[in-house]
Design a protein around this motif. Structure first.
Motif, PDB file in Angstrom:
ATOM      1  N   ALA A   1      43.950  11.242 104.755  1.00 27.76           N
ATOM      2  CA  ALA A   1      43.125  11.053 103.631  1.00 27.76           C
ATOM      3  C   ALA A   1      42.509   9.712 103.456  1.00 27.76           C
ATOM      4  O   ALA A   1      43.133   8.901 104.039  1.00 27.76           O
ATOM      5  CB  ALA A   1      44.015  11.427 102.270  1.00 27.76           C
ATOM      6  N   ILE A   2      41.381   9.699 102.730  1.00 25.28           N
ATOM      7  CA  ILE A   2      40.821   8.420 102.779  1.00 25.28           C
ATOM      8  C   ILE A   2      40.562   8.092 101.069  1.00 25.28           C
ATOM      9  O   ILE A   2      39.788   9.043 100.356  1.00 25.28           O
ATOM     10  CB  ILE A   2      39.259   8.470 103.371  1.00 25.28           C
TER      11      ILE A   2
ATOM     12  N   ARG B   1      50.469   4.789 110.212  1.00 25.37           N
ATOM     13  CA  ARG B   1      49.297   3.718 110.216  1.00 25.37           C
ATOM     14  C   ARG B   1      48.513   3.890 109.018  1.00 25.37           C
ATOM     15  O   ARG B   1      48.162   5.035 108.495  1.00 25.37           O
ATOM     16  CB  ARG B   1      48.286   4.047 111.370  1.00 25.37           C
ATOM     17  N   ILE B   2      47.956   2.480 108.611  1.00 26.23           N
ATOM     18  CA  ILE B   2      47.207   2.491 107.377  1.00 26.23           C
ATOM     19  C   ILE B   2      46.011   1.600 107.903  1.00 26.23           C
ATOM     20  O   ILE B   2      46.061   0.558 108.116  1.00 26.23           O
ATOM     21  CB  ILE B   2      47.689   2.088 106.171  1.00 26.23           C
ATOM     22  N   GLU B   3      44.877   2.147 107.740  1.00 27.25           N
ATOM     23  CA  GLU B   3      43.547   1.189 107.958  1.00 27.25           C
ATOM     24  C   GLU B   3      42.894   1.053 106.766  1.00 27.25           C
ATOM     25  O   GLU B   3      42.331   2.008 106.174  1.00 27.25           O
ATOM     26  CB  GLU B   3      42.884   2.176 108.994  1.00 27.25           C
ATOM     27  N   ILE B   4      42.566  -0.182 106.496  1.00 26.23           N
ATOM     28  CA  ILE B   4      41.705  -0.654 105.385  1.00 26.23           C
ATOM     29  C   ILE B   4      40.256  -1.269 105.980  1.00 26.23           C
ATOM     30  O   ILE B   4      40.395  -2.118 106.737  1.00 26.23           O
ATOM     31  CB  ILE B   4      42.297  -1.672 104.532  1.00 26.23           C
TER      32      ILE B   4
ATOM     33  N   VAL C   1      40.709   3.072 102.126  1.00 22.54           N
ATOM     34  CA  VAL C   1      42.008   3.048 102.435  1.00 22.54           C
ATOM     35  C   VAL C   1      42.502   4.272 103.233  1.00 22.54           C
ATOM     36  O   VAL C   1      42.413   5.333 102.674  1.00 22.54           O
ATOM     37  CB  VAL C   1      42.939   2.804 101.279  1.00 22.54           C
ATOM     38  N   ARG C   2      42.705   4.338 104.353  1.00 22.44           N
ATOM     39  CA  ARG C   2      43.016   5.488 105.158  1.00 22.44           C
ATOM     40  C   ARG C   2      44.362   5.615 105.636  1.00 22.44           C
ATOM     41  O   ARG C   2      44.786   4.732 106.227  1.00 22.44           O
ATOM     42  CB  ARG C   2      41.834   5.794 106.343  1.00 22.44           C
ATOM     43  N   ASP C   3      44.807   6.938 105.290  1.00 18.99           N
ATOM     44  CA  ASP C   3      46.414   6.925 106.100  1.00 18.99           C
ATOM     45  C   ASP C   3      46.211   8.178 107.389  1.00 18.99           C
ATOM     46  O   ASP C   3      45.131   8.855 107.292  1.00 18.99           O
ATOM     47  CB  ASP C   3      47.333   7.503 105.126  1.00 18.99           C
TER      48      ASP C   3
ATOM     49  N   ASN D   1      39.037  13.756 102.741  1.00 17.96           N
ATOM     50  CA  ASN D   1      39.679  14.048 103.993  1.00 17.96           C
ATOM     51  C   ASN D   1      39.087  13.472 105.086  1.00 17.96           C
ATOM     52  O   ASN D   1      37.782  13.780 105.068  1.00 17.96           O
ATOM     53  CB  ASN D   1      40.442  15.362 103.962  1.00 17.96           C
ATOM     54  N   HIS D   2      39.645  12.803 106.148  1.00 15.56           N
ATOM     55  CA  HIS D   2      39.126  12.431 107.375  1.00 15.56           C
ATOM     56  C   HIS D   2      39.047  13.419 108.179  1.00 15.56           C
ATOM     57  O   HIS D   2      39.891  14.474 108.304  1.00 15.56           O
ATOM     58  CB  HIS D   2      39.669  11.314 107.756  1.00 15.56           C
ATOM     59  N   ARG D   3      37.709  13.589 108.942  1.00 14.04           N
ATOM     60  CA  ARG D   3      37.464  14.767 109.926  1.00 14.04           C
ATOM     61  C   ARG D   3      38.543  14.790 110.848  1.00 14.04           C
ATOM     62  O   ARG D   3      39.047  15.896 111.538  1.00 14.04           O
ATOM     63  CB  ARG D   3      36.148  14.686 110.450  1.00 14.04           C
ATOM     64  N   ASP D   4      39.241  13.614 111.263  1.00 13.61           N
ATOM     65  CA  ASP D   4      40.376  13.530 112.395  1.00 13.61           C
ATOM     66  C   ASP D   4      41.722  13.793 111.767  1.00 13.61           C
ATOM     67  O   ASP D   4      42.762  13.666 112.558  1.00 13.61           O
ATOM     68  CB  ASP D   4      40.082  12.340 113.248  1.00 13.61           C
TER      69      ASP D   4
END
Length: 752
Positions: A737-738, A664-667, A680-682, A731-734
């Motif tokens: 990378a962002i 999943r990729i969230e923008i 842009v988070r993976d 880095n996202h806490r969950d």
């Protein structure tokens, strides 16, 4: 060897005598400990106090040396000569006042003033202040008397006007070997006290009479280290050195001189007396050291409190007592345990013999099996290695025990094994059956069939691994692979044109890598290279169909079936249109940009990036989400370059999630006052914290060989900077990378 058991009986017979000896030993040990600790503590305190004294003297000497030569320099100035030679000239006095004020402000002195040969102040730096020295007579001051006699003067006293402590430097003003007056520089020493902050050490500075005029203890100022004689007191009062201060001696009730020259003094400390029993007064012991400062008449004294030494002595005695008691209790405990230990050793020996017999029986069964058997602990470390496994891998059981099982399998097969071992018990399948590459001790590889099963021993999870050598079976598979390779070589020949195009692009990258715009274009071509395999596959299918339809059309025309031939030609037209759509994203992505920031719609950026990445996203089964209302959002950027950055970030996210099941990729967007934040988070493993600061460095990459040169993020970072923006990573806490893009807004609407 004498055991503790042999000592128990004599101790019981002489219990009282042993107890008395223990008490005497305790007294001797604590007394010697206290004496040694105090001696060491006093030596350490003396060394620290001596170092502090040297440091303070150096600081004070530097402060005085800063102004030492200033009076002699000022005495040569023509403005001061004019003021003394023309005492009735208002202009000469005014010029001297202004000059002295300038000097005072420049060198940060307290005051600078000029006196005639009678001691009357002719000009002063504070001429415009209410406390001006002008017209005041200071002939009674020793520094004037020294200077008028032709010598440089130094003196400490309270100012008669300001009542502030000051150190005075004086020098005669001489014209043609005739002394016309004296120039004086006064400096303020108050800041020296504030620089000292150690509450356990006090600094005193005394004059030649022992009067304390600098002290880090407020109550000790203008006290004396010893009582003054009436003659000394009368002389000091007459000089107005300390104004109307009462110069009482400090209450030193005891002095002891040490071998190193220092003194131990006991000083009464307290500001009040509550009653006749002196309850408000406390006596404090200090280690006193002093030293005279050369050419200044000042004596610097340091008083170091011995409370720290007393605490060290107390702690040492407490520690010695604790150790003594602990040793005594340990001896009693060991004596009591000696009997229990002998009984346990006998029981343990019997149990060990039974276990060894059982283990030898099981070992014989394991060693005679035809498969390699390996047992692992719950963490995957090797516990046992049968004879067949030793023959297969070339390791000796004693040398490989306690090493991780991964040493026996190739790198590409370790993940499956470790996933099975580390999976929770309730989620782990009964066993894992795979084909893997075995690693012998000499480094050679051989194919194996690997089965990892779970077993439970004494309530603890263990694993048993069964190994079979499948080298012969793999020989047949290699023959099949050779046939497959021949087929692939024919496919590669059909893509020769595309390969030559890629080689030409690589040559252009080498020729223009020192220019920024060409480097950016090269990065896009690198992405094209990664997409070439998929595009080749997409083009091969319609090309094959076109060839078939063309052959059929030629045959039907020969037979006179024009309608069927026309239908085949229509199919060829549709296939060429499909090929144009496949190639169009490449043409769009490879075009050059204008290079100038302009309003860019994010909807257009999204459409361009998705047209380029659609095939790759679909191939790997990745899901990408974009915000709504992108058509109403504009940023100041370059369409092509921003599109390239988004393609690079999405491509990196896909590579980071290669081992992730759900890609999943969230923008997302966030509006600030004059800028827009694009995140842009993976959902990959993230970036190690030790490498976060290096991801934008050229040629830095964590990818495997052949997956990239490490230029994509570096180029993207440079592109965003040239667009007056900023690109960062965290880095996202969950997890994952962002990458964060910040760009100036051109038009803001539709962001909620």
């Amino acid at each position: 060897m004498i055991s503790l058991g042999s000592l128990i009986q004599p101790w019981r017979k002489h219990r009282i005598l042993v107890s008395v000896m223990a008490v005497i030993a305790y007294a001797l040990i604590t007394g010697q400990t206290a004496s040694l600790s105090r001696s060491q503590g006093m030596d350490a305190l003396q060394s620290r106090a001596q170092a502090d004294l040297n440091r303070y003297i150096l600081s004070l000497q530097q402060k005085l040396d800063r102004y030492n030569k200033l009076p002699s320099l000022l005495s040569t100035h023509s403005l001061l000569h004019d003021a003394l030679k023309n005492p009735d000239s208002a202009a000469a006095r005014s010029a001297a006042n202004v000059y002295l004020e300038y000097v005072t402000n420049t060198v940060e002195a307290a005051d600078v003033y000029l006196m005639d040969k009678n001691g009357t102040t002719a000009a002063a730096s504070n001429w415009a202040e209410p406390r001006s020295f002008v017209g005041q007579n200071y002939s009674f001051r020793p520094y004037f008397q020294d200077a008028i006699a032709g010598k440089p003067g130094r003196y400490f006293a309270l100012g008669t006007m300001s009542q502030r402590r000051g150190y005075y430097f004086s020098y005669p003003v001489t014209v043609r070997d005739k002394i016309l007056g004296v120039v004086v520089v006064k400096i303020d020493l108050n800041e020296i006290e504030s620089d000292w902050s150690d509450p356990n050490r006090h600094i005193l500075v005394t004059d030649e009479d022992g009067v304390v005029f600098i002290s880090t203890e407020e109550g000790w100022k203008f006290r004396t280290l010893h009582p003054l004689t009436p003659q000394d007191m009368q002389r000091i009062v007459k000089s107005l050195r300390y104004g109307n201060r009462e110069l009482h001696a400090l209450e030193i009730i005891e002095r002891k001189r040490r071998n190193d020259g220092s003194q131990l003094i006991t000083l009464l400390d307290g500001k009040r007396i509550d009653n006749a029993a002196l309850d408000g007064i406390a006596a404090t012991q200090y280690l006193m050291q002093s030293r005279m400062m050369p050419d200044s008449g000042l004596n610097v004294v340091i008083l170091a409190s011995t409370r720290e030494v007393s605490r060290q002595v107390f702690n040492a005695v407490i520690l010695a007592s604790f150790v003594y008691v602990a040793v005594g209790l340990l001896v009693l405990f060991l004596m009591a345990r000696d009997r229990i230990k002998r009984e346990r050793e006998r029981f343990k020996q019997q149990r060990t013999e039974a276990l060894e017999e059982n283990e030898s029986r099981i070992r014989a069964i394991i060693d005679n099996t035809q498969a390699g058997l390996i047992t692992l602990d719950a963490q995957g470390r090797i516990e046992s290695f049968n004879t067949t496994a030793e023959r297969l891998f070339g390791y000796d059981e004693d040398n490989i025990r306690a090493q991780y099982f991964s040493i026996l399998v190739g790198h590409q097969d370790r993940r499956a094994c470790w996933d099975h071992i580390t999976t929770a018990d309730e989620e782990r399948p009964a066993e894992l059956f795979i084909e893997a590459s075995g690693c012998r001790q000499d480094g050679s590889r051989f194919p194996i069939e690997l089965v990892i099963g779970e077993m439970r021993v004494a309530g603890v999870n263990r694993f048993i691994v069964t190994i079979h050598d499948i080298t012969e079976r793999k020989l047949y598979e290699q023959e099949l692979q050779q046939a497959r390779d021949e087929l692939e070589s024919r496919v590669e020949s059909r893509t020769a044109d595309l390969t030559r195009a890629n080689e030409k692009l690589l040559e252009e990258v080498e020729q223009h890598r020192n220019t920024q715009n060409e480097l950016i274009q090269t990065a896009k071509l690198a992405v094209l290279g990664q997409m070439s395999a998929g595009i080749n596959h997409e083009l091969n299918q319609p090309l094959t169909a076109i060839r078939a339809y063309a052959d059929n059309a030629r045959a039907f025309l020969g037979m006179g079936k024009t309608e069927v031939a026309a239908s085949n030609l229509d199919e060829i037209g549709g296939l060429t249109e499909r090929m144009a759509k496949i190639i169009h994203p490449l043409k769009e992505f490879s075009r050059k940009s204008s290079g100038q920031p302009e309003p860019v719609c994010l909807q257009a950026v999204r459409d361009g990036a998705m047209s380029i990445m659609y095939g790759r996203l679909s191939k790997v089964g990745a899901e990408i989400t974009w915000p709504d209302n992108l058509s109403r959002i504009y940023v100041m950027a370059d369409m092509v370059r921003l599109e390239q950055v988004m393609v690079n970030l999405i491509s990196n996210a896909l590579q980071a999630m290669e081992g992730v099941e759900q890609k999943r990729i969230e923008i997302s967007l966030q509006q600030q006052e004059e800028s827009l934040i694009i995140r842009v988070r993976d959902y990959g493993p993230g970036i190690p914290s030790s490498e976060l600061g290096r991801v934008f460095e050229p040629f830095f990459t964590t990818k495997q060989a052949g997956q990239g040169l490490g230029l994509g993020l570096s180029i993207s970072h440079r592109i965003i900077e040239n667009l007056n923006g900023r690109l960062s990573v965290e880095n996202h806490r969950d997890g994952g990378a962002i990458f964060i893009i910040e760009l100036p807004l051109a038009q803001v609407a539709g962001i909620e």
